[in-house]
Design a protein around this motif. Structure first.
Motif, PDB file in Angstrom:
ATOM      1  N   VAL A  67       7.232   4.752   7.157  1.00  0.00           N
ATOM      2  CA  VAL A  67       6.393   4.864   5.954  1.00  0.00           C
ATOM      3  C   VAL A  67       6.337   3.529   5.225  1.00  0.00           C
ATOM      4  O   VAL A  67       5.278   3.077   4.809  1.00  0.00           O
ATOM      5  CB  VAL A  67       6.930   5.980   5.023  1.00  0.00           C
ATOM      6  CG1 VAL A  67       6.312   5.885   3.653  1.00  0.00           C
ATOM      7  CG2 VAL A  67       6.658   7.335   5.630  1.00  0.00           C
ATOM      8  N   HIS A  68       7.480   2.880   5.096  1.00  0.00           N
ATOM      9  CA  HIS A  68       7.519   1.611   4.363  1.00  0.00           C
ATOM     10  C   HIS A  68       6.974   0.444   5.183  1.00  0.00           C
ATOM     11  O   HIS A  68       6.312  -0.444   4.646  1.00  0.00           O
ATOM     12  CB  HIS A  68       8.940   1.320   3.897  1.00  0.00           C
ATOM     13  CG  HIS A  68       9.429   2.313   2.892  1.00  0.00           C
ATOM     14  ND1 HIS A  68       8.912   2.381   1.616  1.00  0.00           N
ATOM     15  CD2 HIS A  68      10.335   3.300   2.975  1.00  0.00           C
ATOM     16  CE1 HIS A  68       9.506   3.348   0.955  1.00  0.00           C
ATOM     17  NE2 HIS A  68      10.378   3.929   1.759  1.00  0.00           N
ATOM     18  N   VAL A  69       7.236   0.449   6.467  1.00  0.00           N
ATOM     19  CA  VAL A  69       6.749  -0.649   7.310  1.00  0.00           C
ATOM     20  C   VAL A  69       5.229  -0.581   7.446  1.00  0.00           C
ATOM     21  O   VAL A  69       4.552  -1.602   7.355  1.00  0.00           O
ATOM     22  CB  VAL A  69       7.430  -0.602   8.694  1.00  0.00           C
ATOM     23  CG1 VAL A  69       6.750  -1.533   9.669  1.00  0.00           C
ATOM     24  CG2 VAL A  69       8.902  -0.944   8.566  1.00  0.00           C
ATOM     25  N   LEU A  70       4.704   0.623   7.660  1.00  0.00           N
ATOM     26  CA  LEU A  70       3.255   0.758   7.826  1.00  0.00           C
ATOM     27  C   LEU A  70       2.495   0.499   6.537  1.00  0.00           C
ATOM     28  O   LEU A  70       1.353   0.045   6.566  1.00  0.00           O
ATOM     29  CB  LEU A  70       2.914   2.151   8.356  1.00  0.00           C
ATOM     30  CG  LEU A  70       3.310   2.426   9.800  1.00  0.00           C
ATOM     31  CD1 LEU A  70       3.057   3.871  10.145  1.00  0.00           C
ATOM     32  CD2 LEU A  70       2.563   1.508  10.745  1.00  0.00           C
ATOM     33  N   ALA A  71       3.108   0.797   5.401  1.00  0.00           N
ATOM     34  CA  ALA A  71       2.435   0.547   4.127  1.00  0.00           C
ATOM     35  C   ALA A  71       2.304  -0.943   3.865  1.00  0.00           C
ATOM     36  O   ALA A  71       1.384  -1.388   3.189  1.00  0.00           O
ATOM     37  CB  ALA A  71       3.188   1.220   2.988  1.00  0.00           C
ATOM     38  N   GLY A  72       3.214  -1.713   4.408  1.00  0.00           N
ATOM     39  CA  GLY A  72       3.163  -3.164   4.223  1.00  0.00           C
ATOM     40  C   GLY A  72       3.447  -3.558   2.791  1.00  0.00           C
ATOM     41  O   GLY A  72       4.070  -2.841   2.027  1.00  0.00           O
ATOM     42  N   THR A  73       2.955  -4.684   2.411  1.00  0.00           N
ATOM     43  CA  THR A  73       3.194  -5.177   1.053  1.00  0.00           C
ATOM     44  C   THR A  73       2.137  -4.706   0.075  1.00  0.00           C
ATOM     45  O   THR A  73       2.309  -4.830  -1.123  1.00  0.00           O
ATOM     46  CB  THR A  73       3.207  -6.720   1.056  1.00  0.00           C
ATOM     47  OG1 THR A  73       1.947  -7.176   1.543  1.00  0.00           O
ATOM     48  CG2 THR A  73       4.329  -7.242   1.910  1.00  0.00           C
ATOM     49  N   GLY A  74       1.032  -4.189   0.576  1.00  0.00           N
ATOM     50  CA  GLY A  74      -0.033  -3.719  -0.300  1.00  0.00           C
ATOM     51  C   GLY A  74      -0.976  -4.818  -0.740  1.00  0.00           C
ATOM     52  O   GLY A  74      -1.920  -4.584  -1.473  1.00  0.00           O
ATOM     53  N   GLU A  75      -0.734  -6.053  -0.295  1.00  0.00           N
ATOM     54  CA  GLU A  75      -1.583  -7.184  -0.690  1.00  0.00           C
ATOM     55  C   GLU A  75      -2.796  -7.330   0.218  1.00  0.00           C
ATOM     56  O   GLU A  75      -3.733  -8.023  -0.110  1.00  0.00           O
ATOM     57  CB  GLU A  75      -0.763  -8.471  -0.662  1.00  0.00           C
ATOM     58  CG  GLU A  75       0.367  -8.462  -1.675  1.00  0.00           C
ATOM     59  CD  GLU A  75       1.262  -9.672  -1.521  1.00  0.00           C
ATOM     60  OE1 GLU A  75       0.982 -10.522  -0.661  1.00  0.00           O
ATOM     61  OE2 GLU A  75       2.251  -9.755  -2.258  1.00  0.00           O
ATOM     62  N   THR A  76      -2.759  -6.683   1.382  1.00  0.00           N
ATOM     63  CA  THR A  76      -3.867  -6.807   2.322  1.00  0.00           C
ATOM     64  C   THR A  76      -5.054  -5.998   1.824  1.00  0.00           C
ATOM     65  O   THR A  76      -4.908  -4.853   1.446  1.00  0.00           O
ATOM     66  CB  THR A  76      -3.458  -6.268   3.703  1.00  0.00           C
ATOM     67  OG1 THR A  76      -2.102  -6.579   3.946  1.00  0.00           O
ATOM     68  CG2 THR A  76      -4.300  -6.845   4.779  1.00  0.00           C
ATOM     69  N   GLU A  77      -6.200  -6.602   1.834  1.00  0.00           N
ATOM     70  CA  GLU A  77      -7.401  -5.893   1.392  1.00  0.00           C
ATOM     71  C   GLU A  77      -8.320  -5.690   2.582  1.00  0.00           C
ATOM     72  O   GLU A  77      -8.230  -6.371   3.587  1.00  0.00           O
ATOM     73  CB  GLU A  77      -8.114  -6.692   0.305  1.00  0.00           C
ATOM     74  CG  GLU A  77      -7.315  -6.761  -0.974  1.00  0.00           C
ATOM     75  CD  GLU A  77      -8.103  -7.422  -2.081  1.00  0.00           C
ATOM     76  OE1 GLU A  77      -9.332  -7.490  -1.976  1.00  0.00           O
ATOM     77  OE2 GLU A  77      -7.463  -7.853  -3.047  1.00  0.00           O
ATOM     78  N   GLY A  78      -9.210  -4.766   2.446  1.00  0.00           N
ATOM     79  CA  GLY A  78     -10.177  -4.519   3.510  1.00  0.00           C
ATOM     80  C   GLY A  78      -9.766  -3.327   4.358  1.00  0.00           C
ATOM     81  O   GLY A  78      -8.933  -2.516   3.982  1.00  0.00           O
ATOM     82  N   ASP A  79     -10.398  -3.255   5.522  1.00  0.00           N
ATOM     83  CA  ASP A  79     -10.180  -2.110   6.409  1.00  0.00           C
ATOM     84  C   ASP A  79      -8.773  -2.085   6.989  1.00  0.00           C
ATOM     85  O   ASP A  79      -8.211  -1.019   7.198  1.00  0.00           O
ATOM     86  CB  ASP A  79     -11.201  -2.135   7.548  1.00  0.00           C
ATOM     87  CG  ASP A  79     -12.609  -1.845   7.032  1.00  0.00           C
ATOM     88  OD1 ASP A  79     -12.711  -1.230   5.951  1.00  0.00           O
ATOM     89  OD2 ASP A  79     -13.571  -2.227   7.703  1.00  0.00           O
ATOM     90  N   ALA A  80      -8.172  -3.245   7.252  1.00  0.00           N
ATOM     91  CA  ALA A  80      -6.829  -3.281   7.838  1.00  0.00           C
ATOM     92  C   ALA A  80      -5.799  -2.725   6.862  1.00  0.00           C
ATOM     93  O   ALA A  80      -4.900  -1.987   7.249  1.00  0.00           O
ATOM     94  CB  ALA A  80      -6.473  -4.710   8.231  1.00  0.00           C
ATOM     95  N   GLY A  81      -5.939  -3.072   5.592  1.00  0.00           N
ATOM     96  CA  GLY A  81      -5.013  -2.556   4.582  1.00  0.00           C
ATOM     97  C   GLY A  81      -5.166  -1.063   4.373  1.00  0.00           C
ATOM     98  O   GLY A  81      -4.188  -0.331   4.254  1.00  0.00           O
ATOM     99  N   GLU A  82      -6.408  -0.592   4.350  1.00  0.00           N
ATOM    100  CA  GLU A  82      -6.678   0.841   4.185  1.00  0.00           C
ATOM    101  C   GLU A  82      -6.139   1.633   5.373  1.00  0.00           C
ATOM    102  O   GLU A  82      -5.591   2.713   5.212  1.00  0.00           O
ATOM    103  CB  GLU A  82      -8.179   1.072   4.051  1.00  0.00           C
ATOM    104  CG  GLU A  82      -8.797   0.464   2.828  1.00  0.00           C
ATOM    105  CD  GLU A  82      -8.619   1.350   1.614  1.00  0.00           C
ATOM    106  OE1 GLU A  82      -8.581   2.575   1.784  1.00  0.00           O
ATOM    107  OE2 GLU A  82      -8.503   0.794   0.519  1.00  0.00           O
ATOM    108  N   GLU A  83      -6.314   1.069   6.563  1.00  0.00           N
ATOM    109  CA  GLU A  83      -5.874   1.764   7.771  1.00  0.00           C
ATOM    110  C   GLU A  83      -4.355   1.875   7.814  1.00  0.00           C
ATOM    111  O   GLU A  83      -3.821   2.922   8.172  1.00  0.00           O
ATOM    112  CB  GLU A  83      -6.391   1.013   9.001  1.00  0.00           C
ATOM    113  CG  GLU A  83      -6.182   1.753  10.290  1.00  0.00           C
ATOM    114  CD  GLU A  83      -6.840   1.049  11.447  1.00  0.00           C
ATOM    115  OE1 GLU A  83      -6.174   0.902  12.482  1.00  0.00           O
ATOM    116  OE2 GLU A  83      -8.011   0.643  11.318  1.00  0.00           O
ATOM    117  N   SER A  84      -3.643   0.817   7.450  1.00  0.00           N
ATOM    118  CA  SER A  84      -2.179   0.876   7.477  1.00  0.00           C
ATOM    119  C   SER A  84      -1.650   1.845   6.416  1.00  0.00           C
ATOM    120  O   SER A  84      -0.664   2.545   6.643  1.00  0.00           O
ATOM    121  CB  SER A  84      -1.578  -0.513   7.279  1.00  0.00           C
ATOM    122  OG  SER A  84      -1.841  -1.002   5.984  1.00  0.00           O
ATOM    123  N   ILE A  85      -2.321   1.918   5.269  1.00  0.00           N
ATOM    124  CA  ILE A  85      -1.914   2.874   4.238  1.00  0.00           C
ATOM    125  C   ILE A  85      -2.156   4.300   4.723  1.00  0.00           C
ATOM    126  O   ILE A  85      -1.343   5.200   4.486  1.00  0.00           O
ATOM    127  CB  ILE A  85      -2.652   2.590   2.915  1.00  0.00           C
ATOM    128  CG1 ILE A  85      -2.125   1.285   2.310  1.00  0.00           C
ATOM    129  CG2 ILE A  85      -2.498   3.737   1.939  1.00  0.00           C
ATOM    130  CD1 ILE A  85      -2.883   0.813   1.102  1.00  0.00           C
TER     131      ILE A  85
END
Length: 128
Positions: free
Chosen positions: A14-32
């Motif tokens: 859950v924490h690794v896939l969420a990442g840092t939350g700084e990524t924007e765009g489709d890649a950030g939405e997909e990981s969330i």
């Protein structure tokens, strides 16, 4: 101990896939979205384990029905032995159902269920 491995893997994922939350765009939405799915799966697993534990307690209570114990408090004993495990099964189901819509509420219900199960075990130990 092997049943706890999915909890650790799920919590880490859950924490690794969420990442840092700084990524924007489709890649950030997909990981969330993957992170939320992983959280939902972990909560479903926790609900299934709680339901299974409640059903096991109920089964063990029915196995003792053939040879009942003698005590002055048999009414309380039977009430706790046969009604309490059903509550834990429902807590597990409720946590599983809420895991997608309200993960925080699902987590609270599951923690309350596991705490109740532990308290129930300590209470039943007093009868032995």
């Amino acid at each position: 101990a092997a049943l706890l491995v999915p909890f650790g893997v799920g919590a880490t994922a859950v924490h690794v896939l969420a990442g840092t939350g700084e990524t924007e765009g489709d890649a950030g939405e997909e990981s969330i979205e993957y992170s939320r799915a992983c959280l939902s799966w972990t909560l479903h697993y926790a609900g299934a384990l709680l339901s299974f534990s409640g059903a096991m307690h109920w089964g063990m209570a029915l196995a003792e029905f053939g040879v009942p114990r003698r005590s002055d408090y048999m009414a309380l004993y039977y009430l706790s032995r046969y009604s309490a495990p059903v509550v834990f099964v429902f807590f597990g189901w409720l946590g599983s159902v809420l895991s997608t819509a309200e993960p925080q509420d699902a987590t609270r219900w599951l923690i309350a269920g596991y705490t109740g199960m532990l308290s129930y075990d300590y209470l039943l130990k007093a009868f032995y």
